[in-house]
Motif scaffolding. Structure first.
Motif, PDB file in Angstrom:
ATOM      1  N   GLY A 235       0.611  -1.223  -0.098  1.00  0.00           N
ATOM      2  CA  GLY A 235      -0.003  -0.167  -0.135  1.00  0.00           C
ATOM      3  C   GLY A 235       0.477   0.962  -0.198  1.00  0.00           C
ATOM      4  O   GLY A 235       2.045   1.018  -0.533  1.00  0.00           O
ATOM      5  N   THR A 236       0.093   2.248   0.840  1.00  0.00           N
ATOM      6  CA  THR A 236       0.734   3.644  -0.022  1.00  0.00           C
ATOM      7  C   THR A 236       1.282   4.458   2.311  1.00  0.00           C
ATOM      8  O   THR A 236       0.218   4.366   2.659  1.00  0.00           O
ATOM      9  N   ILE A 237       2.140   5.158   1.584  1.00  0.00           N
ATOM     10  CA  ILE A 237       2.421   5.694   2.434  1.00  0.00           C
ATOM     11  C   ILE A 237       1.823   6.673   2.935  1.00  0.00           C
ATOM     12  O   ILE A 237       2.084   7.928   1.885  1.00  0.00           O
ATOM     13  N   LEU A 238       1.198   7.568   4.003  1.00  0.00           N
ATOM     14  CA  LEU A 238      -0.328   8.345   3.710  1.00  0.00           C
ATOM     15  C   LEU A 238       0.354   9.375   5.004  1.00  0.00           C
ATOM     16  O   LEU A 238       1.867   9.202   6.295  1.00  0.00           O
ATOM     17  N   GLY A 239       0.457  10.809   4.809  1.00  0.00           N
ATOM     18  CA  GLY A 239       0.879  11.804   5.796  1.00  0.00           C
ATOM     19  C   GLY A 239      -0.164  11.702   6.641  1.00  0.00           C
ATOM     20  O   GLY A 239      -1.153  11.034   7.073  1.00  0.00           O
ATOM     21  N   GLU A 240      -0.689  12.904   7.814  1.00  0.00           N
ATOM     22  CA  GLU A 240      -1.395  13.031   9.110  1.00  0.00           C
ATOM     23  C   GLU A 240      -2.991  13.322   8.584  1.00  0.00           C
ATOM     24  O   GLU A 240      -3.997  12.985   8.742  1.00  0.00           O
ATOM     25  N   ASP A 241      -2.362  13.902   6.839  1.00  0.00           N
ATOM     26  CA  ASP A 241      -3.972  13.685   6.667  1.00  0.00           C
ATOM     27  C   ASP A 241      -4.336  12.697   5.770  1.00  0.00           C
ATOM     28  O   ASP A 241      -6.257  13.274   5.389  1.00  0.00           O
ATOM     29  N   GLY A 242      -4.349  11.866   6.299  1.00  0.00           N
ATOM     30  CA  GLY A 242      -4.592  10.478   4.775  1.00  0.00           C
ATOM     31  C   GLY A 242      -4.137  10.522   3.711  1.00  0.00           C
ATOM     32  O   GLY A 242      -4.862   9.609   3.109  1.00  0.00           O
ATOM     33  N   LYS A 243      -3.868  11.816   3.372  1.00  0.00           N
ATOM     34  CA  LYS A 243      -3.145  11.637   1.480  1.00  0.00           C
ATOM     35  C   LYS A 243      -2.119  11.400   1.674  1.00  0.00           C
ATOM     36  O   LYS A 243      -1.061  11.414   2.454  1.00  0.00           O
ATOM     37  N   PRO A 244      -1.225  10.983   0.399  1.00  0.00           N
ATOM     38  CA  PRO A 244      -0.135  10.472   0.229  1.00  0.00           C
ATOM     39  C   PRO A 244       1.305  11.256   0.614  1.00  0.00           C
ATOM     40  O   PRO A 244       0.837  12.204   0.342  1.00  0.00           O
ATOM     41  N   PHE A 245       1.887  10.524   1.690  1.00  0.00           N
ATOM     42  CA  PHE A 245       2.317  11.545   2.412  1.00  0.00           C
ATOM     43  C   PHE A 245       3.410  12.516   1.232  1.00  0.00           C
ATOM     44  O   PHE A 245       4.170  12.235   0.699  1.00  0.00           O
ATOM     45  N   LYS A 246       3.488  13.898   1.836  1.00  0.00           N
ATOM     46  CA  LYS A 246       4.087  14.700   0.773  1.00  0.00           C
ATOM     47  C   LYS A 246       4.637  15.730   1.655  1.00  0.00           C
ATOM     48  O   LYS A 246       4.467  15.881   2.676  1.00  0.00           O
ATOM     49  N   THR A 247       6.148  16.876   1.482  1.00  0.00           N
ATOM     50  CA  THR A 247       5.890  18.350   2.182  1.00  0.00           C
ATOM     51  C   THR A 247       5.611  19.064   2.046  1.00  0.00           C
ATOM     52  O   THR A 247       4.444  18.945   1.677  1.00  0.00           O
ATOM     53  N   ARG A 248       5.260  20.040   2.942  1.00  0.00           N
ATOM     54  CA  ARG A 248       4.439  21.183   2.815  1.00  0.00           C
ATOM     55  C   ARG A 248       3.995  21.620   1.937  1.00  0.00           C
ATOM     56  O   ARG A 248       2.816  22.144   1.832  1.00  0.00           O
ATOM     57  N   SER A 249       4.591  21.572   1.188  1.00  0.00           N
ATOM     58  CA  SER A 249       4.742  22.759  -0.198  1.00  0.00           C
ATOM     59  C   SER A 249       4.291  21.299  -1.145  1.00  0.00           C
ATOM     60  O   SER A 249       3.597  22.248  -2.012  1.00  0.00           O
ATOM     61  N   GLY A 250       3.645  20.636  -0.918  1.00  0.00           N
ATOM     62  CA  GLY A 250       2.975  19.662  -1.842  1.00  0.00           C
ATOM     63  C   GLY A 250       3.699  18.802  -2.616  1.00  0.00           C
ATOM     64  O   GLY A 250       3.417  17.969  -3.551  1.00  0.00           O
ATOM     65  N   ASP A 251       5.474  19.328  -3.035  1.00  0.00           N
ATOM     66  CA  ASP A 251       6.275  17.933  -3.545  1.00  0.00           C
ATOM     67  C   ASP A 251       6.485  16.555  -2.305  1.00  0.00           C
ATOM     68  O   ASP A 251       6.191  16.170  -1.705  1.00  0.00           O
TER      69      ASP A 251
END
Length: 575
Positions: A366-382
């Protein structure tokens, strides 16, 4: 170890009453409550109806037959029938003490190599080169590495294969960026970051302008067709790309036996399409060449109408090369779950080609998610870069060590320890998940000193080792001479858990799930904690009892160390 002996005892018994003994062997499991025994079996419940007998009567028959096996006398302390027909199996403490004594003297901890070794290719990591590796590559890389380590330890011949994406669309984008926007000074200073910048420019222009998208595709076509300029540019870029990914693998302690990119198979692709046509498996459809599957409307395209080949074509060529070169018994593809349909089709094609004997598996994750439940990204969205991910894990480990007032780590070992703790925590946090599930990434949780984390396991190891460093006693010498004994239930519980190490490894090998091993290590550390609280070691009542308990300590430390090694994680002597 124990499951293998149970199978030897019960297989002939079950075969006496059923034509499908394997189905019933799977009904032997560990007891959830040790007061009932160590293992339990409920096959009498399932067999009763087929035999026209009451389950308890069947259980009596099975028990009587099992006890006639000479192995039973040594292995079992008792076989009890409970309720309507459950068999509760208690392992002999004498057998356990004898087996643990042998394991303490054995470099393999009593884990035997398989009697049926196989040649297994593990295809994992497989990044698209020409841009830095990112968080999306971590799962395939460390799951594949752990599976490879376990299979190798169990005695299989494992070929670790990194199938690089070195021939795809990203090169068309980079070539377009290179020809229009190259900053030679930036390339000289940091080649990979300049290539990434060019890639991003091309991506933005492609998304906004179809003509640019067409030009990027034509750049790839020129590369594949042998255009001298694009081939020379590809050859110029590739060494920097390989150096970059090798740096990431060095940090992660990952090795490969075979590293061949898609480019290696390019010359084989026309022959693949020709072969599929000649065998009647591929046909034309709206200008493309496709393989159709009975009962399914969606075909697998192996050549587009513009003549370009696809991943499917390359995978077939790669499969043929591997079968010719290595003659494997199995190939495991550690690739994310989104490629599920591709592998269903691809595996079907290999069967249509007559390769029935090879075990092909899509080890999906599966996918690594951020705490927002979406695919893990940097704060800038990268997308989070892999190097940055590792740097952050190590920096947090440094901070955690400095904040630990009880830390005994010498200054000269500080940086090496921080690297081991940080990267180990990152790996364990991933490997402890069910690989098919998405999970939420958290630096704080993965570096916790309690719970099922690498940091807790490394601490458990260091804690055991400190007993020997404080006392000045030689663990190896004591393991060679001490006589083991059980004087407290916590000793026996720890001993039983130690004897289940091979079960955990076999479970990983069978289902390709490293989380079975992390769960085992956590349970072992918990059993050791209970043992340590209830059974004084250095202050034991006698030297004989002290040495017996030191053997259990030494065996626990070595098992934790070997288990973490199977996960690609290093231990530390002090925390």
């Amino acid at each position: 170890m124990i499951p293998a002996l149970l199978e030897k005892i019960f297989r002939p018994v079950l075969a006496k009453y059923s034509d499908t003994p394997d189905k019933f062997l799977g009904m032997i499991s560990r007891c959830s409550d040790p007061k009932f025994g160590d293992y339990q079996a409920n096959f009498a419940m399932a067999m009763g109806k087929a035999l026209g007998k009451k389950p308890r009567e069947v259980a009596e028959m099975i028990k009587a037959d099992a006890l006639e096996n000479p192995l039973s006398e040594a292995l079992f302390e008792s076989i009890e029938i409970a309720g309507p027909g459950f068999l509760n199996l208690k392992i002999s403490s004498d057998w356990m003490l004898k087996t643990l004594t042998a394991a303490a003297k054995d470099e393999r901890l009593g884990v035997a190599k398989t009697e049926t070794p196989k040649t297994i290719i593990v295809d994992f990591s497989s990044p698209n080169v020409a841009k830095p590796m990112h968080v999306g590559h971590i799962r395939s890389t460390i799951i594949g590495d752990s599976i490879s380590r376990v299979l190798t330890f169990l005695g299989h011949k494992v070929i670790r294969d990194n199938h690089l994406g070195d021939w795809g669309t990203q090169f068309g984008m980079i070539f377009y960026g290179w020809k229009h926007y190259l900053d030679e000074e930036k390339f000289a200073e940091n080649p990979i970051m300049e290539l990434l910048r060019l890639y991003r420019i091309a991506r933005e222009e492609m998304d906004a302008d179809e003509e640019v998208a067409d030009e990027c595709r034509r750049e790839v076509e020129r590369l594949h067709a042998g255009d001298p300029e694009n081939r020379a540019l590809w050859a110029k870029i590739m060494p920097y790309c390989l150096k970059e990914i090798d740096h990431a693998y060095e940090r992660l302690d990952i090795q490969f036996d075979e590293t061949l990119g898609e480019s290696f198979y390019n010359d084989r692709l026309p022959a693949v399409v020709k072969m599929l046509r000649e065998k009647g498996l591929a046909s034309d459809s709206e200008g493309a060449v496709c393989v159709f599957f009975p009962g399914r409307s969606t075909p697998m395209i192996v050549q587009k109408k513009d003549g370009a080949y696809l991943y499917a074509t390359t995978d077939i060529a790669t499969f043929q090369y591997r079968m010719e070169t290595f003659k494997p018994d199995a190939i495991y593809y550690v690739v994310d779950h989104r490629q599920g349909e591709h592998f269903v089709n691809f595996f079907e094609v290999t069967r249509m080609l007559g390769y029935e004997g090879v075990d092909l598996r899509h080890v999906k994750f599966g996918t690594i998610l951020g705490e927002d439940g979406k695919p893990f990204k940097t704060r800038s969205g990268d997308t989070v870069g892999l190097d940055g991910l590792l740097d952050e894990a190590v920096e947090r480990a440094r901070t955690a060590i400095r904040q630990n007032e009880a830390s005994t780590i010498p200054e000269e070992d500080f940086e090496e320890t921080a690297q081991k703790i940080g990267i180990g925590a990152l790996k364990y946090a991933d490997l402890s998940q069910n690989r098919e599930s998405d999970y939420v990434f958290s630096y704080d949780k993965m570096l916790a000193l309690n719970g099922n984390t690498a940091t807790y396991m490394q601490y458990a190891y260091a804690r055991v080792r400190s007993i020997f460093s404080r006392s000045g006693l030689d663990a190896e010498a004591i393991c060679e001479t001490a006589t083991l004994q059980f004087t407290h239930p916590a000793e026996r519980a720890l001993g039983m858990e130690l004897l289940r190490f091979d079960e955990a490894l076999e479970s990983v090998a069978r289902d390709n799930r490293p989380n079975f091993l992390t769960a085992y290590l956590y349970e072992l550390a918990s059993k050791y904690s209970s043992f340590f609280e209830n059974c004084p070691v250095l202050r034991a009542e006698s030297e004989e009892l002290r040495n017996s308990r030191l053997v259990l300590c030494a065996l626990t430390a070595r098992t934790i160390q070997k288990g973490l090694e199977m996960l690609g994680i290093q231990t530390v002597e002090k925390m």
